[in-house]
Write a protein that holds these residues in place. Structure first.
Motif, PDB file in Angstrom:
ATOM      1  N   GLU A   1      -9.501 -15.688   2.397  1.00 52.53           N
ATOM      2  CA  GLU A   1      -9.401 -16.519   3.593  1.00 52.53           C
ATOM      3  C   GLU A   1      -9.621 -15.693   4.859  1.00 52.53           C
ATOM      4  O   GLU A   1     -10.306 -16.125   5.793  1.00 52.53           O
ATOM      5  CB  GLU A   1      -8.022 -17.181   3.632  1.00 52.53           C
ATOM      6  N   LEU A   2      -9.092 -14.497   4.891  1.00 56.67           N
ATOM      7  CA  LEU A   2      -9.253 -13.625   6.063  1.00 56.67           C
ATOM      8  C   LEU A   2     -10.713 -13.203   6.246  1.00 56.67           C
ATOM      9  O   LEU A   2     -11.201 -13.126   7.381  1.00 56.67           O
ATOM     10  CB  LEU A   2      -8.359 -12.384   5.928  1.00 56.67           C
ATOM     11  N   VAL A   3     -11.382 -12.930   5.143  1.00 59.86           N
ATOM     12  CA  VAL A   3     -12.801 -12.570   5.210  1.00 59.86           C
ATOM     13  C   VAL A   3     -13.596 -13.703   5.849  1.00 59.86           C
ATOM     14  O   VAL A   3     -14.469 -13.488   6.701  1.00 59.86           O
ATOM     15  CB  VAL A   3     -13.352 -12.250   3.804  1.00 59.86           C
ATOM     16  N   SER A   4     -13.278 -14.935   5.448  1.00 64.13           N
ATOM     17  CA  SER A   4     -13.976 -16.105   5.972  1.00 64.13           C
ATOM     18  C   SER A   4     -13.697 -16.302   7.469  1.00 64.13           C
ATOM     19  O   SER A   4     -14.611 -16.534   8.267  1.00 64.13           O
ATOM     20  CB  SER A   4     -13.551 -17.350   5.192  1.00 64.13           C
ATOM     21  N   ILE A   5     -12.426 -16.177   7.847  1.00 63.67           N
ATOM     22  CA  ILE A   5     -12.045 -16.393   9.250  1.00 63.67           C
ATOM     23  C   ILE A   5     -12.646 -15.326  10.168  1.00 63.67           C
ATOM     24  O   ILE A   5     -13.169 -15.634  11.246  1.00 63.67           O
ATOM     25  CB  ILE A   5     -10.506 -16.402   9.385  1.00 63.67           C
ATOM     26  N   SER A   6     -12.575 -14.063   9.745  1.00 61.58           N
ATOM     27  CA  SER A   6     -13.052 -12.959  10.589  1.00 61.58           C
ATOM     28  C   SER A   6     -14.540 -12.678  10.398  1.00 61.58           C
ATOM     29  O   SER A   6     -15.089 -11.802  11.070  1.00 61.58           O
ATOM     30  CB  SER A   6     -12.247 -11.684  10.292  1.00 61.58           C
ATOM     31  N   ASN A   7     -15.163 -13.410   9.461  1.00 62.49           N
ATOM     32  CA  ASN A   7     -16.577 -13.179   9.151  1.00 62.49           C
ATOM     33  C   ASN A   7     -16.818 -11.697   8.843  1.00 62.49           C
ATOM     34  O   ASN A   7     -17.758 -11.063   9.355  1.00 62.49           O
ATOM     35  CB  ASN A   7     -17.469 -13.634  10.316  1.00 62.49           C
ATOM     36  N   SER A   8     -15.936 -11.139   8.003  1.00 63.23           N
ATOM     37  CA  SER A   8     -15.962  -9.703   7.712  1.00 63.23           C
ATOM     38  C   SER A   8     -17.148  -9.323   6.830  1.00 63.23           C
ATOM     39  O   SER A   8     -17.506 -10.048   5.898  1.00 63.23           O
ATOM     40  CB  SER A   8     -14.670  -9.293   6.992  1.00 63.23           C
ATOM     41  N   LYS A   9     -17.708  -8.154   7.116  1.00 66.92           N
ATOM     42  CA  LYS A   9     -18.811  -7.643   6.297  1.00 66.92           C
ATOM     43  C   LYS A   9     -18.310  -7.142   4.942  1.00 66.92           C
ATOM     44  O   LYS A   9     -19.033  -7.182   3.951  1.00 66.92           O
ATOM     45  CB  LYS A   9     -19.514  -6.493   7.033  1.00 66.92           C
ATOM     46  N   LYS A  10     -17.077  -6.649   4.925  1.00 65.77           N
ATOM     47  CA  LYS A  10     -16.526  -6.077   3.689  1.00 65.77           C
ATOM     48  C   LYS A  10     -15.167  -6.689   3.371  1.00 65.77           C
ATOM     49  O   LYS A  10     -14.407  -7.048   4.274  1.00 65.77           O
ATOM     50  CB  LYS A  10     -16.350  -4.557   3.847  1.00 65.77           C
ATOM     51  N   LYS A  11     -14.884  -6.778   2.069  1.00 61.41           N
ATOM     52  CA  LYS A  11     -13.564  -7.198   1.585  1.00 61.41           C
ATOM     53  C   LYS A  11     -13.031  -6.078   0.702  1.00 61.41           C
ATOM     54  O   LYS A  11     -13.688  -5.683  -0.264  1.00 61.41           O
ATOM     55  CB  LYS A  11     -13.664  -8.505   0.789  1.00 61.41           C
ATOM     56  N   VAL A  12     -11.843  -5.556   1.027  1.00 59.42           N
ATOM     57  CA  VAL A  12     -11.285  -4.437   0.262  1.00 59.42           C
ATOM     58  C   VAL A  12      -9.893  -4.811  -0.252  1.00 59.42           C
ATOM     59  O   VAL A  12      -8.968  -5.031   0.533  1.00 59.42           O
ATOM     60  CB  VAL A  12     -11.197  -3.146   1.107  1.00 59.42           C
ATOM     61  N   HIS A  13      -9.774  -4.890  -1.567  1.00 61.37           N
ATOM     62  CA  HIS A  13      -8.489  -5.203  -2.194  1.00 61.37           C
ATOM     63  C   HIS A  13      -7.608  -3.962  -2.242  1.00 61.37           C
ATOM     64  O   HIS A  13      -8.098  -2.832  -2.295  1.00 61.37           O
ATOM     65  CB  HIS A  13      -8.694  -5.690  -3.631  1.00 61.37           C
ATOM     66  N   THR A  14      -6.304  -4.159  -2.260  1.00 60.32           N
ATOM     67  CA  THR A  14      -5.416  -3.081  -2.669  1.00 60.32           C
ATOM     68  C   THR A  14      -5.526  -2.962  -4.191  1.00 60.32           C
ATOM     69  O   THR A  14      -6.111  -3.838  -4.846  1.00 60.32           O
ATOM     70  CB  THR A  14      -3.958  -3.359  -2.238  1.00 60.32           C
ATOM     71  N   THR A  15      -5.023  -1.902  -4.767  1.00 61.05           N
ATOM     72  CA  THR A  15      -5.273  -1.654  -6.195  1.00 61.05           C
ATOM     73  C   THR A  15      -3.997  -1.359  -6.982  1.00 61.05           C
ATOM     74  O   THR A  15      -2.966  -1.000  -6.413  1.00 61.05           O
ATOM     75  CB  THR A  15      -6.232  -0.464  -6.392  1.00 61.05           C
ATOM     76  N   ILE A  16      -4.127  -1.507  -8.281  1.00 57.29           N
ATOM     77  CA  ILE A  16      -3.105  -1.066  -9.223  1.00 57.29           C
ATOM     78  C   ILE A  16      -3.803  -0.205 -10.272  1.00 57.29           C
ATOM     79  O   ILE A  16      -4.905  -0.534 -10.716  1.00 57.29           O
ATOM     80  CB  ILE A  16      -2.378  -2.262  -9.878  1.00 57.29           C
ATOM     81  N   SER A  17      -3.207   0.920 -10.613  1.00 56.83           N
ATOM     82  CA  SER A  17      -3.786   1.823 -11.614  1.00 56.83           C
ATOM     83  C   SER A  17      -3.009   1.718 -12.919  1.00 56.83           C
ATOM     84  O   SER A  17      -1.772   1.675 -12.917  1.00 56.83           O
ATOM     85  CB  SER A  17      -3.748   3.276 -11.122  1.00 56.83           C
ATOM     86  N   PHE A  18      -3.744   1.660 -14.022  1.00 57.79           N
ATOM     87  CA  PHE A  18      -3.125   1.641 -15.347  1.00 57.79           C
ATOM     88  C   PHE A  18      -3.495   2.923 -16.090  1.00 57.79           C
ATOM     89  O   PHE A  18      -4.649   3.339 -16.091  1.00 57.79           O
ATOM     90  CB  PHE A  18      -3.602   0.436 -16.162  1.00 57.79           C
ATOM     91  N   VAL A  19      -2.486   3.536 -16.701  1.00 52.98           N
ATOM     92  CA  VAL A  19      -2.707   4.732 -17.512  1.00 52.98           C
ATOM     93  C   VAL A  19      -2.367   4.378 -18.953  1.00 52.98           C
ATOM     94  O   VAL A  19      -1.231   4.004 -19.259  1.00 52.98           O
ATOM     95  CB  VAL A  19      -1.819   5.910 -17.044  1.00 52.98           C
ATOM     96  N   ASP A  20      -3.357   4.453 -19.820  1.00 54.01           N
ATOM     97  CA  ASP A  20      -3.177   4.105 -21.234  1.00 54.01           C
ATOM     98  C   ASP A  20      -2.833   5.372 -22.010  1.00 54.01           C
ATOM     99  O   ASP A  20      -3.655   6.279 -22.136  1.00 54.01           O
ATOM    100  CB  ASP A  20      -4.471   3.480 -21.759  1.00 54.01           C
ATOM    101  N   ILE A  21      -1.590   5.453 -22.481  1.00 56.48           N
ATOM    102  CA  ILE A  21      -1.102   6.648 -23.178  1.00 56.48           C
ATOM    103  C   ILE A  21      -1.246   6.457 -24.690  1.00 56.48           C
ATOM    104  O   ILE A  21      -1.084   5.358 -25.202  1.00 56.48           O
ATOM    105  CB  ILE A  21       0.389   6.903 -22.856  1.00 56.48           C
ATOM    106  N   ALA A  22      -1.564   7.528 -25.389  1.00 61.07           N
ATOM    107  CA  ALA A  22      -1.690   7.448 -26.851  1.00 61.07           C
ATOM    108  C   ALA A  22      -0.400   6.949 -27.483  1.00 61.07           C
ATOM    109  O   ALA A  22       0.691   7.136 -26.955  1.00 61.07           O
ATOM    110  CB  ALA A  22      -2.037   8.827 -27.419  1.00 61.07           C
ATOM    111  N   GLY A  23      -0.517   6.310 -28.643  1.00 58.52           N
ATOM    112  CA  GLY A  23       0.647   5.781 -29.343  1.00 58.52           C
ATOM    113  C   GLY A  23       1.658   6.866 -29.679  1.00 58.52           C
ATOM    114  O   GLY A  23       1.307   7.915 -30.203  1.00 58.52           O
ATOM    115  N   LEU A  24       2.920   6.608 -29.356  1.00 56.42           N
ATOM    116  CA  LEU A  24       3.995   7.552 -29.646  1.00 56.42           C
ATOM    117  C   LEU A  24       4.699   7.154 -30.933  1.00 56.42           C
ATOM    118  O   LEU A  24       4.749   5.974 -31.276  1.00 56.42           O
ATOM    119  CB  LEU A  24       5.000   7.572 -28.494  1.00 56.42           C
ATOM    120  N   VAL A  25       5.246   8.115 -31.627  1.00 56.55           N
ATOM    121  CA  VAL A  25       5.982   7.831 -32.858  1.00 56.55           C
ATOM    122  C   VAL A  25       7.332   8.535 -32.801  1.00 56.55           C
ATOM    123  O   VAL A  25       7.592   9.352 -31.920  1.00 56.55           O
ATOM    124  CB  VAL A  25       5.215   8.332 -34.113  1.00 56.55           C
TER     125      VAL A  25
END
Length: 358
Positions: A54-78
């Motif tokens: 919605e903000l991109v549309s209102i401000s007619n922005s050239k770029k849209k940048v999301h915040t992010t979440i990082s996932f780290v996939d760890i090997a199976g533990l036993v």
């Protein structure tokens, strides 16, 4: 800032399949044998937020940048991982730097997917992983409290490590430490067992809507607040579909209200007390992640450290007012734009423009 989650669990519970689904990639191997993930896979995922569109549309922005979440996939533990069994301590070390731990729990029957244990028991499986994390913490604590190393510890950290050692030796929950010490102090301790946790019950397609006997058993012990029911396989199938409409139609067909990723992000934000503010203009509209009760200068520091150091004030409009007034100009003219100082606590959804000295 975004946030970083480490996905842990026993082998073959669906961690790599979930990782592939969440990151919409095939970066993680997903093979039917233990220890197929040798190095930790890291995927950075944009956090979906309709407000940003919605903000991109209102401000007619050239770029849209999301915040992010990082996932780290760890090997199976036993069982015995803390002492080097399976792939051992190497992989426990990969999750010391994450903000939260996602416990992936097997809650499905399958003759096709090998189980390292003789039967499906989500409570037992979680206890195995948490025990290994405690033992890894104990090993780390003993080394740091050794006479040669303790001189490098400040008093507060020394007390945390001593208390943690006593709790582990007496088979008590390290969650007690969260009541006695601040988050930043516990983060400095780098203890696995004090990190915030989310539990993902990986189920088959038939169990997505209401769960099954395994999820019921798990939730009755650990509660619903931090537990998410997901079918990693179904999440993968959704991400392989061509477009948004196809995905929505498929989800309707299987009575799925939202994707596992969206649910996971919501619970993750709640668990870590996070919220979002925005910057918006013709060049760019962007989402930023901050902790709740964050002051305006601290929020400015997420953009650049110079913004925090030289902070003067923040031009502030709530998301609702910004949308209703179609941007900065009318928000200012209608008196909806406020000038906030150093003590202002940023609200979720605020659109901010910072003034600062260089």
């Amino acid at each position: 800032m975004g946030f970083k989650c480490g996905i842990v669990g026993l082998p073959n519970v669906g961690k790599s399949t979930l990782f592939n689904a969440l990151t919409n990639s095939s970066k993680a191997q997903a093979e039917n044998f233990p220890f197929c993930t040798i190095d930790p896979n890291i995927g950075v995922v944009p956090v979906p937020d309709k407000r940003l569109d919605e903000l991109v549309s209102i401000s007619n922005s050239k770029k849209k940048v999301h915040t992010t979440i990082s996932f780290v996939d760890i090997a199976g533990l036993v069982k015995g991982a803390s002492k080097g069994e399976g792939l051992g301590n190497k992989f426990l070390s990969h999750i010391r730097e994450v903000d939260a731990i996602i416990h992936m729990i097997r809650c499905f029957d399958s003759s096709d997917i090998q189980n390292v244990n003789p039967n499906v028991d989500p409570v037992r499986d979680l206890e195995i992983i948490e025990t290994e994390m405690k033992l890894a913490d104990l090993d780390s604590i003993e080394k740091r409290l050794d006479k040669k190393n303790r001189k490098n510890l400040d008093e507060k950290l020394f007390n945390i490590l001593e208390k943690a050692r006593d709790l582990i030796n007496n088979d008590q929950d390290l969650e007690i430490l969260n009541l006695e010490y601040e988050k930043k102090e516990l983060k400095q301790s780098a203890l696995l067992s004090t990190k915030p946790k989310l539990y993902i019950c990986n189920v088959d397609e038939q169990s997505i809507e209401i769960g099954n006997e395994y999820t019921e058993k798990f939730i009755s012990k650990f509660g619903e607040k931090s537990t998410i029911i997901i079918s990693a396989e179904i999440e993968n199938q959704i991400n392989q579909l061509g477009d948004k409409i196809e995905k929505e139609n498929y989800m309707k067909m299987i009575n799925m209200k939202e994707t596992g990723l969206n649910n996971l992000i919501k619970k993750g934000y709640d668990l870590l007390s996070l919220e979002t503010f925005f910057t918006s203009g013709p060049e760019e509209s962007r989402a930023w992640t901050i902790t709740k009760n964050c002051t305006a200068p601290k929020a400015a520091g997420e953009i650049h450290t110079d913004f925090e150091k030289g902070f003067i004030r923040a031009e502030t409009v709530s998301y609702k007012d910004f949308v209703e007034n179609a941007g900065w100009l009318k928000s200012r003219e209608s008196g909806k734009m406020r000038l906030e100082g150093k003590d202002y606590i940023v609200s979720d959804g605020d659109i901010l423009n910072f003034r600062f000295n260089t």
